[in-house]
Design a protein around this motif. Structure first.
Motif, PDB file in Angstrom:
ATOM      1  N   SER A 106       4.816 -44.489  17.342  1.00  0.00           N
ATOM      2  CA  SER A 106       5.748 -45.478  17.805  1.00  0.00           C
ATOM      3  C   SER A 106       5.379 -45.506  19.545  1.00  0.00           C
ATOM      4  O   SER A 106       4.978 -44.786  19.934  1.00  0.00           O
ATOM      5  N   ARG A 107       5.776 -46.574  19.927  1.00  0.00           N
ATOM      6  CA  ARG A 107       5.524 -47.156  21.352  1.00  0.00           C
ATOM      7  C   ARG A 107       6.870 -47.747  21.990  1.00  0.00           C
ATOM      8  O   ARG A 107       7.607 -48.047  21.364  1.00  0.00           O
ATOM      9  N   ASN A 108       6.747 -47.309  23.566  1.00  0.00           N
ATOM     10  CA  ASN A 108       7.862 -47.585  24.266  1.00  0.00           C
ATOM     11  C   ASN A 108       8.114 -49.133  24.284  1.00  0.00           C
ATOM     12  O   ASN A 108       6.951 -49.851  24.399  1.00  0.00           O
TER      13      ASN A 108
ATOM     14  N   GLY B 216      12.873 -36.669  15.872  1.00  0.00           N
ATOM     15  CA  GLY B 216      12.066 -37.095  17.083  1.00  0.00           C
ATOM     16  C   GLY B 216      11.786 -38.519  17.160  1.00  0.00           C
ATOM     17  O   GLY B 216      12.004 -39.231  16.117  1.00  0.00           O
ATOM     18  N   ARG B 217      10.776 -39.169  17.869  1.00  0.00           N
ATOM     19  CA  ARG B 217      10.269 -40.396  17.982  1.00  0.00           C
ATOM     20  C   ARG B 217       9.232 -40.372  16.956  1.00  0.00           C
ATOM     21  O   ARG B 217       8.608 -39.431  16.891  1.00  0.00           O
TER      22      ARG B 217
ATOM     23  N   ASN C  36      16.799 -33.281  18.508  1.00  0.00           N
ATOM     24  CA  ASN C  36      16.401 -34.238  17.782  1.00  0.00           C
ATOM     25  C   ASN C  36      15.362 -33.780  16.758  1.00  0.00           C
ATOM     26  O   ASN C  36      14.108 -34.260  17.202  1.00  0.00           O
TER      27      ASN C  36
END
Length: 133
Positions: A18-20, A13-14, A10
């Protein structure tokens, strides 16, 4: 498609920052109870609970670095660094410095001495390569 070493599955990616969702939910729960939980920790610490005491001291009111009123001698040579280290040791002996403050000053003096050594080695190497002036 087979995984290729060094290539992410990927690449995008994130997104940065950004947060979970779990982290966000936990923070919301804690924000609502932070004052009550902090008071509980302080109460337990006051009763002598060792974990609460450590938590209170390390997290609730951590020690912050403060300027130290201690005068080091000027430093320009390695010999000056030795004298400065001696004054730090004397400062601890006289009670003017805490051992923690002394350790931090000693690390600073050692870094300065290493910098001098590096500069001396660089100068000597340059002289060897170029020959005497």
């Amino acid at each position: 498609m087979k995984f290729q070493p060094g290539q992410s599955g990927n690449p995008a990616g994130r997104p940065r920052g950004s947060r979970n969702r779990r982290t966000i939910a936990s923070e919301r729960l804690f924000d609502g109870a932070a004052e009550r939980l902090t008071a509980t920790v302080i109460d337990l610490a006051g009763q002598g609970h060792p974990v609460a005491l450590r938590l209170a001291m390390e997290r609730i009111c951590p020690t912050k670095d403060r300027p130290v009123a201690f005068e080091l001698p000027g430093m320009a040579t390695a010999a000056d660094a030795v004298a400065a280290m001696g004054s730090v040791v004397q400062g601890v002996a006289d009670g003017d410095l805490t051992p923690r403050d002394a350790a931090q000053l000693a690390a600073l003096i050692q870094a300065f001495a290493r910098t001098l050594s590096t500069a001396d080695l660089e100068r000597e190497l340059k002289e060897l390569v170029q020959g005497p002036a």
